[in-house]
Design an enzyme around this catalytic site. Structure first.
Site, short mmCIF file in Angstrom:
data_model
loop_
_atom_site.label_atom_id
_atom_site.label_comp_id
_atom_site.label_asym_id
_atom_site.label_seq_id
_atom_site.Cartn_x
_atom_site.Cartn_y
_atom_site.Cartn_z
N HIS A 18 0.85 -1.20 0.00
CA HIS A 18 0.00 0.00 0.00
C HIS A 18 0.89 1.25 0.00
O HIS A 18 1.95 1.25 0.61
CB HIS A 18 -0.92 -0.01 1.23
N GLY A 52 -7.47 9.07 -0.14
CA GLY A 52 -7.85 9.87 1.02
C GLY A 52 -7.97 11.36 0.72
O GLY A 52 -8.06 12.18 1.63
P1 PGA Z 1 -9.55 6.06 0.17
O1 PGA Z 1 -8.36 4.99 0.41
O2 PGA Z 1 -10.72 5.30 -0.39
O3 PGA Z 1 -9.83 6.65 1.54
O4 PGA Z 1 -9.03 7.08 -0.80
C1 PGA Z 1 -8.12 3.96 -0.49
C2 PGA Z 1 -6.93 3.14 -0.04
O5 PGA Z 1 -5.97 3.70 0.49
O6 PGA Z 1 -6.92 1.90 -0.21
#
Ligand code: PGA
Length: 248
Positions: A98, A176
């Site tokens: 990730h 995010g």
């Molecule tokens: P998000 O995160 O949907 O909050 O953008 C996705 C992820 O990091 O897997």
């Protein structure tokens, strides 16, 4: 009709009590899709909540996994968690590479590749994340960066192992931030990835600010098999809404 993978990455959220509450609320929300064979739901929980997630996942018929592992099976690696420890909870999947692991905790392509190989050797399904930063995209390096990230695993895995990996394209600038990639941008990279991986049947997810309002256009794209969802996965209603919107 393609199968949709709806995977929730809880990140450093969800205590044991919150995990239990999540699954209490999840059951009624998920009921309408529980027998839908075109959907696979998964949640990825912090280590300390894995046992609670195991219980909730089993009761609801969804898959679950960890958000990281170390590649050595045991030993002097203070603070790390091994694959056998994760497997003991019944987890079948693990998120690896990730962008938060790569960028905040400095995980290299080689380390992520070792973890991916070790997970496969132990029978855990890796959800392998890759993607470019905004600087890399704006300077025209998107595909170089992703070639480097993907090659690190493709060069050490057998064709059979390559097929078992679930790939998750997550542009770092979309995670995010509330600013998802457009469906065309996400499709372009997922299509390109499928060619690089040289296996037309691999599962490729898109992740980065996926929510109900953009689910239909993203998940309808030909090369996108599902979503890895952060923020919107923390509440059953906003999580399942993603699939409900896709189905509309
Ligand atoms: P998000 O995160 O949907 O909050 O953008 C996705 C992820 O990091 O897997």
């Amino acid at each position: 009709m393609k199968k949709i993978y709806l995977y929730g990455n809880w990140k450093m959220n969800m205590t044991v009590a919150e995990t239990k509450k999540f699954f209490e609320d999840f059951a009624p929300v998920y009921a309408q899709f529980k027998n839908d064979s075109g959907l696979e739901v998964g949640v990825f929980a912090p280590f300390t909540s894995l046992w609670a997630a195991a219980e909730g996942a089993k009761a609801n018929g969804v898959v679950f996994g960890a958000e990281n592992i170390y590649f050595e099976p045991k030993g002097a690696f203070t603070g790390e968690v091994s694959i056998p420890m994760v497997k003991e909870t019944g987890a079948t999947h693990v998120i690896l590479g990730h962008s938060e692991r790569r960028h905040i905790f400095g995980e290299s392509d080689e380390l992520v590749a070792k973890k991916t190989k070790a997970a496969l050797d132990a029978g855990l399904i890796p959800v392998f994340c890759y993607g470019e930063t905004l600087d890399e995209r704006e300077s025209g390096h998107t595909f170089d960066v992703m070639t480097r990230q993907l090659d690190a695993i493709l060069k050490i895995l057998s064709p059979d192992e390559i097929r078992k990996v679930i790939y998750a394209y997550e542009p770092v600038w979309a995670i995010g931030t509330g600013k998802s990639a457009t469906s065309e941008q996400a499709q372009e990279v997922c299509e390109w990835s499928r060619k690089l991986i040289k296996d037309p049947n691999v599962v490729i997810l898109y992740g980065g600010s996926v929510k109900g309002s953009n689910a239909k256009e993203l998940l309808s794209m030909k090369d996108i098999d599902g979503a890895l969802v952060g923020g919107a996965s923390l509440k059953p209603a906003s999580f399942i809404e993603i699939y409900a919107e896709y189905k509309k």
